[in-house]
Design an enzyme around this catalytic site. Sequence first.
Site, short mmCIF file in Angstrom:
data_model
loop_
_atom_site.label_atom_id
_atom_site.label_comp_id
_atom_site.label_asym_id
_atom_site.label_seq_id
_atom_site.Cartn_x
_atom_site.Cartn_y
_atom_site.Cartn_z
N HIS A 128 0.82 -1.21 0.00
CA HIS A 128 0.00 0.00 0.00
C HIS A 128 0.86 1.27 0.00
CE1 HIS A 128 -3.14 2.55 2.34
NE2 HIS A 128 -3.54 2.47 1.08
N GLU B 169 0.58 -0.46 -4.75
CA GLU B 169 -0.53 0.47 -4.97
C GLU B 169 0.01 1.87 -4.71
OE1 GLU B 169 -3.95 3.02 -3.44
OE2 GLU B 169 -2.06 2.50 -2.50
N ASP C 30 -1.23 6.36 -5.13
CA ASP C 30 -2.29 7.34 -5.41
C ASP C 30 -1.76 8.39 -6.38
OD1 ASP C 30 -4.09 6.31 -3.24
OD2 ASP C 30 -2.39 6.92 -2.02
N HIS D 186 -1.36 11.16 -1.77
CA HIS D 186 -2.64 10.66 -1.29
C HIS D 186 -3.64 11.77 -1.02
CE1 HIS D 186 -5.60 9.33 1.72
NE2 HIS D 186 -5.56 8.19 1.07
N GLU E 41 -4.06 4.01 -8.23
CA GLU E 41 -5.33 4.55 -7.78
C GLU E 41 -5.46 5.98 -8.27
OE1 GLU E 41 -6.31 4.74 -3.54
OE2 GLU E 41 -7.97 6.07 -4.07
O1 G3P Z 1 -6.39 1.59 -3.28
C1 G3P Z 1 -6.74 1.12 -2.03
C2 G3P Z 1 -6.52 2.12 -0.94
O2 G3P Z 1 -5.34 2.82 -1.17
C3 G3P Z 1 -7.67 3.08 -0.82
O3 G3P Z 1 -7.58 3.92 0.28
O4 G3P Z 1 -7.21 6.13 1.23
O5 G3P Z 1 -5.36 4.49 1.24
O6 G3P Z 1 -6.06 5.56 -0.87
P1 G3P Z 1 -6.51 5.07 0.46
MG MG Z 2 -4.80 4.53 -2.30
#
Ligand code: G3P
Ligand code: MG
Length: 250
Positions: free
Chosen positions: A12, A39, A41, A54, A114
């Site tokens: 993440h 993953e 953002d 993020h 994302e």
């Molecule tokens: O993509 C999954 C996760 O990253 C979604 O939540 O807030 O960590 O971007 P967040």
């Molecule tokens: Mg995310």
Amino acid sequence: MTPWPYPSWIAHRGAGKLAPENTLAAFRVGAGHGYHAFECDVKLAADGVPFLLHDSTLDRTTPERGIAGERPWAELSQLDAGSWHSRAYAGEPIPTLDAIAAFCLSNGHALNIEIKPTEGQEAQTGTVVAHAAARLWAGQAVPPLLSSFQAESLAAAQLAEPQLPRALLLESLRASWFDEAQALGCVAVVTDHRLMDAAVIARLHTAGLRALVYTVNDAERAKQLLALGIDGLITDAVDRFAPTPLTTAA
Ligand code: G3P
Ligand code: MG
């Protein structure tokens, strides 16, 4: 079911919490723990450059304040996105999507992008990120998975580069979730792990879609989800979960 070339364990924001999220340093730490899928953002700078962050604002992870998407990339590229985490990462820059793509492609890592638009830029971000991803991964066997909480961003990505795989992110199971995922041509749905259960997995699998979850940091919960047949887990705990195939994990 849709073929699934992605590793089951996904780090993440690069490496979760061990390094400053959404930086190249975080990706290196995740890779150092054996992770081959990440993953991150992505949003747009004021001049349209896709970059990793993020939050909508710069407040939490840089010394600056205000909406990140209102700054041109020339300014964002100069910011210290590491000191907030720890002294070891002082001066770590915000990366562009191009830089992260180069790292992933050079090392054989898979990426889940994302799409995290600044408010009001949902469609534009989906379009630009999809075009950038198609350009950066041209000719590659494993394309990046584009995901978003914003249906508008996924719809724009679908229009721009329909061949790229998409996933709908869900923080609640609203009445229309399944129909939305299908209308957007998604290959997967990624839910908050607390929403995922046998019925949701069965519904997705029956329709040929994959079921993924975020953010699983508890070993017991990971074990339950694996037993239910989950297809992917996004985790911060890269130092605790070995990123082995699902059949041997937990
Ligand atoms: O993509 C999954 C996760 O990253 C979604 O939540 O807030 O960590 O971007 P967040
Ligand atoms: Mg995310």
